[in-house]
Motif scaffolding. Structure first.
Motif, short mmCIF file in Angstrom:
data_model
loop_
_atom_site.label_atom_id
_atom_site.label_comp_id
_atom_site.label_asym_id
_atom_site.label_seq_id
_atom_site.Cartn_x
_atom_site.Cartn_y
_atom_site.Cartn_z
N UNK A 79 -21.94 -91.40 10.23
CA UNK A 79 -20.77 -91.86 10.97
C UNK A 79 -20.29 -90.79 11.95
N UNK A 80 -20.31 -89.53 11.52
CA UNK A 80 -19.88 -88.45 12.39
C UNK A 80 -20.82 -88.30 13.59
N UNK A 81 -22.11 -88.48 13.34
CA UNK A 81 -23.08 -88.42 14.44
C UNK A 81 -22.78 -89.50 15.47
N UNK A 82 -22.50 -90.71 14.99
CA UNK A 82 -22.19 -91.80 15.91
C UNK A 82 -20.91 -91.51 16.70
N UNK A 83 -19.93 -90.88 16.06
CA UNK A 83 -18.68 -90.55 16.74
C UNK A 83 -18.88 -89.45 17.77
N UNK A 84 -19.73 -88.47 17.43
CA UNK A 84 -19.89 -87.29 18.27
C UNK A 84 -20.86 -87.50 19.41
N UNK A 85 -21.63 -88.58 19.39
CA UNK A 85 -22.65 -88.80 20.40
C UNK A 85 -22.04 -88.82 21.80
N UNK A 86 -20.86 -89.41 21.93
CA UNK A 86 -20.20 -89.49 23.22
C UNK A 86 -19.63 -88.14 23.66
N UNK A 87 -19.35 -87.28 22.68
CA UNK A 87 -18.67 -86.02 22.97
C UNK A 87 -19.64 -84.93 23.40
N UNK A 88 -20.61 -84.62 22.54
CA UNK A 88 -21.52 -83.52 22.84
C UNK A 88 -22.98 -83.94 22.91
N UNK A 89 -23.30 -85.18 22.58
CA UNK A 89 -24.67 -85.64 22.68
C UNK A 89 -25.52 -85.30 21.46
N UNK A 90 -26.68 -85.95 21.37
CA UNK A 90 -27.53 -85.81 20.19
C UNK A 90 -28.06 -84.40 19.99
N UNK A 91 -28.30 -83.67 21.07
CA UNK A 91 -28.90 -82.35 20.94
C UNK A 91 -27.90 -81.27 20.53
N UNK A 92 -26.61 -81.57 20.60
CA UNK A 92 -25.60 -80.55 20.31
C UNK A 92 -24.69 -80.90 19.14
N UNK A 93 -24.92 -82.07 18.53
CA UNK A 93 -24.05 -82.50 17.43
C UNK A 93 -24.10 -81.51 16.27
N UNK A 94 -25.30 -81.06 15.92
CA UNK A 94 -25.46 -80.11 14.81
C UNK A 94 -24.63 -78.86 15.04
N UNK A 95 -24.59 -78.40 16.29
CA UNK A 95 -23.81 -77.20 16.61
C UNK A 95 -22.34 -77.42 16.33
N UNK A 96 -21.83 -78.60 16.64
CA UNK A 96 -20.42 -78.90 16.42
C UNK A 96 -20.10 -78.97 14.92
N UNK A 97 -21.09 -79.34 14.11
CA UNK A 97 -20.91 -79.36 12.66
C UNK A 97 -20.99 -77.96 12.05
N UNK A 98 -21.94 -77.17 12.54
CA UNK A 98 -22.28 -75.91 11.87
C UNK A 98 -21.45 -74.73 12.35
#
Length: 263
Positions: free
Chosen positions: A178-197
């Motif tokens: 769910x967080x990945x789906x929410x963050x896709x618009x914000x930072x994109x698929x390649x940077x989502x992990x960075x926003x989590x970690x």
């Protein structure tokens, strides 16, 4: 106020941090960084499927990301090497998604917005989805906090206490999707992990307890979003990467401060 695109972007960034902060600490504690990457890459395949079937993009991304997480959990539970499974599935899903999007000829889209995010194009509908999803994830983490924490620290003790680590891992997987789906618009698929970690890692250097780390990660995520947007506006840089760069800068400061405090 919401007519200002920058204000909407700031509200969206803070909303996402409410979910990525507390969830990111479990990603760091469980060493699930590569798992987050695999889930994020799978979201691109979900985007392709959503475009092909006229479904909401967030729904498609969440469903496929959840399927990826469940598949990885199932295969690793049957003896497959986790890093191998993650590597094969993550890159395959990303490649299939990019190929699939190229076949959706009736829809004109920018791949860059899905890979690196487009927070400046967030709409009021997007804001409602982001904040609604963030509240759901935050409530779920708070509700299951003790169970998730015990399962993370010591699975044997969790079993002895009547807690199923497998169930908690499944709940964490679905929350990540769910967080990945929410963050896709914000930072994109390649940077989502960075926003989590990165915010969670920065908070870890300064925190004395798990709850403080979760709160700290949320605050650092929100500050990173606002600082990244400010830098993007003033220096005309990409918004998503600017947010991650701001988070990286905060991490460096936190790491140095944490080291000085221990000496």
């Amino acid at each position: 106020m919401l007519d200002d695109f920058l204000t909407r972007a700031a509200i969206a960034g803070v909303g996402v941090s409410l979910a990525t902060g507390p969830l990111g600490v479990f990603v760091v504690w469980r060493r699930m960084a590569y798992f987050g990457d695999a889930t994020a890459h799978a979201a691109i395949l979900g985007v392709a499927m959503a475009l092909a079937t006229d479904l909401p993009i967030a729904l498609g991304a969440a469903v496929v990301a959840a399927a990826m997480g469940l598949t990885v959990a199932t295969l690793t539970g049957r003896g497959w090497a986790a890093d191998t499974v993650l590597g094969v599935l993550a890159h395959s899903a990303l490649a299939l998604g990019l190929v699939g999007i190229s076949f959706v000829g009736t829809v004109r889209i920018s791949l860059e917005s899905f890979l690196f995010g487009d927070i400046l194009a967030v709409s009021r509908t997007d804001l409602a989805m982001i904040w609604g999803g963030a509240v759901v994830v935050l409530a779920a983490v708070v509700w299951r906090w003790n169970r998730l924490l015990l399962s993370t620290v010591n699975e044997d003790l969790a079993y002895a206490s009547g807690i199923s680590p497998l169930r908690e891992r499944l709940a964490l997987t679905l929350a990540l999707a769910l967080v990945v789906a929410l963050s896709l618009k914000i930072v994109g698929a390649l940077l989502i992990s960075a926003l989590l970690i990165i915010p969670a890692a920065a908070a870890r250097a300064l925190s004395r307890g798990p709850e403080a780390m979760a709160v700290g990660a949320t605050l650092i995520g929100a500050v990173s979003a606002l600082a990244g947007l400010w830098a993007s506006y003033h220096f005309d840089t990409p918004a998503g990467p600017s947010i991650v760069t701001a988070a990286a800068g905060i991490f460096i400061i936190a790491a140095v401060a944490g080291r000085l405090r221990r000496t």
